[in-house]
Design a protein around this motif. Structure first.
Motif, PDB file in Angstrom:
ATOM      1  N   ALA A   1      42.045  46.252  44.955  1.00 40.80           N
ATOM      2  CA  ALA A   1      42.454  45.283  44.109  1.00 40.80           C
ATOM      3  C   ALA A   1      41.788  43.885  44.571  1.00 40.80           C
ATOM      4  O   ALA A   1      41.562  43.009  43.683  1.00 40.80           O
ATOM      5  CB  ALA A   1      43.877  45.197  43.836  1.00 40.80           C
ATOM      6  N   ASP A   2      41.543  43.694  45.672  1.00 37.12           N
ATOM      7  CA  ASP A   2      40.950  42.558  46.293  1.00 37.12           C
ATOM      8  C   ASP A   2      39.428  42.272  45.515  1.00 37.12           C
ATOM      9  O   ASP A   2      38.862  41.262  45.794  1.00 37.12           O
ATOM     10  CB  ASP A   2      40.759  42.518  47.645  1.00 37.12           C
ATOM     11  N   PHE A   3      38.818  43.611  44.990  1.00 41.25           N
ATOM     12  CA  PHE A   3      37.671  43.224  44.669  1.00 41.25           C
ATOM     13  C   PHE A   3      37.483  42.712  43.036  1.00 41.25           C
ATOM     14  O   PHE A   3      36.284  42.559  42.287  1.00 41.25           O
ATOM     15  CB  PHE A   3      36.650  44.592  44.743  1.00 41.25           C
ATOM     16  N   GLU A   4      38.602  42.691  42.464  1.00 45.68           N
ATOM     17  CA  GLU A   4      38.677  42.361  40.881  1.00 45.68           C
ATOM     18  C   GLU A   4      38.235  40.900  40.785  1.00 45.68           C
ATOM     19  O   GLU A   4      37.574  40.715  39.709  1.00 45.68           O
ATOM     20  CB  GLU A   4      40.073  42.588  40.518  1.00 45.68           C
ATOM     21  N   GLU A   5      38.666  40.136  41.738  1.00 45.53           N
ATOM     22  CA  GLU A   5      38.539  38.635  41.384  1.00 45.53           C
ATOM     23  C   GLU A   5      38.159  37.852  42.834  1.00 45.53           C
ATOM     24  O   GLU A   5      38.686  38.238  43.831  1.00 45.53           O
ATOM     25  CB  GLU A   5      39.055  38.013  40.536  1.00 45.53           C
ATOM     26  N   ALA A   6      37.694  36.747  42.804  1.00 49.64           N
ATOM     27  CA  ALA A   6      37.637  36.284  43.967  1.00 49.64           C
ATOM     28  C   ALA A   6      39.023  35.419  44.458  1.00 49.64           C
ATOM     29  O   ALA A   6      39.789  35.486  43.921  1.00 49.64           O
ATOM     30  CB  ALA A   6      36.704  34.842  43.994  1.00 49.64           C
ATOM     31  N   GLY A   7      39.285  35.495  45.739  1.00 51.88           N
ATOM     32  CA  GLY A   7      40.362  35.023  46.395  1.00 51.88           C
ATOM     33  C   GLY A   7      41.378  36.024  46.556  1.00 51.88           C
ATOM     34  O   GLY A   7      40.931  37.251  46.354  1.00 51.88           O
TER      35      GLY A   7
END
Length: 107
Positions: free
Chosen positions: A58-64
């Motif tokens: 899930a961390d690769f879906e958007e920055a931060g």
């Protein structure tokens, strides 16, 4: 190569290493968060590991790290857990300290 060039190259290598360690620590934190959340969701064994991998992904879906936070919050509240965004953020901070120590130890 001048002393300045060598020094600059040294800083570049340290920066690259720091960024790599930061990435590894955040991925480790996300895995630990996934395992923690899986436990709250009643998942064990392979199901818990699969869920932890989903949190890392899930961390690769958007920055931060807001994407990770939102996934865990959504999943826990859907399961009836009374938990706030602040509580999850505090757990993420706690687990990041643990993850950084593990990465530095080479674990």
């Amino acid at each position: 190569m001048t002393t300045f060039d060598k020094r600059e190259e040294g800083f570049e290598k340290k920066f690259a290493l720091d960024e790599e360690q930061k990435f590894k620590a955040e991925a480790r934190r996300n895995k630990l968060l996934g395992i923690w959340a899986a436990e709250k969701l009643g998942l064990t064994g392979d199901a818990a590991n699969t869920y932890a991998k989903e949190v890392v992904a899930a961390d690769f879906e958007e920055a931060g790290d807001q994407d990770v936070l939102q996934k865990v919050l959504k999943d826990l509240t859907a399961k009836g857990e009374a938990i706030t965004e602040g509580q999850i953020r505090a757990k993420m901070d706690e687990l990041l300290v643990q993850a950084v120590a593990q990465v530095k130890a080479g674990g």
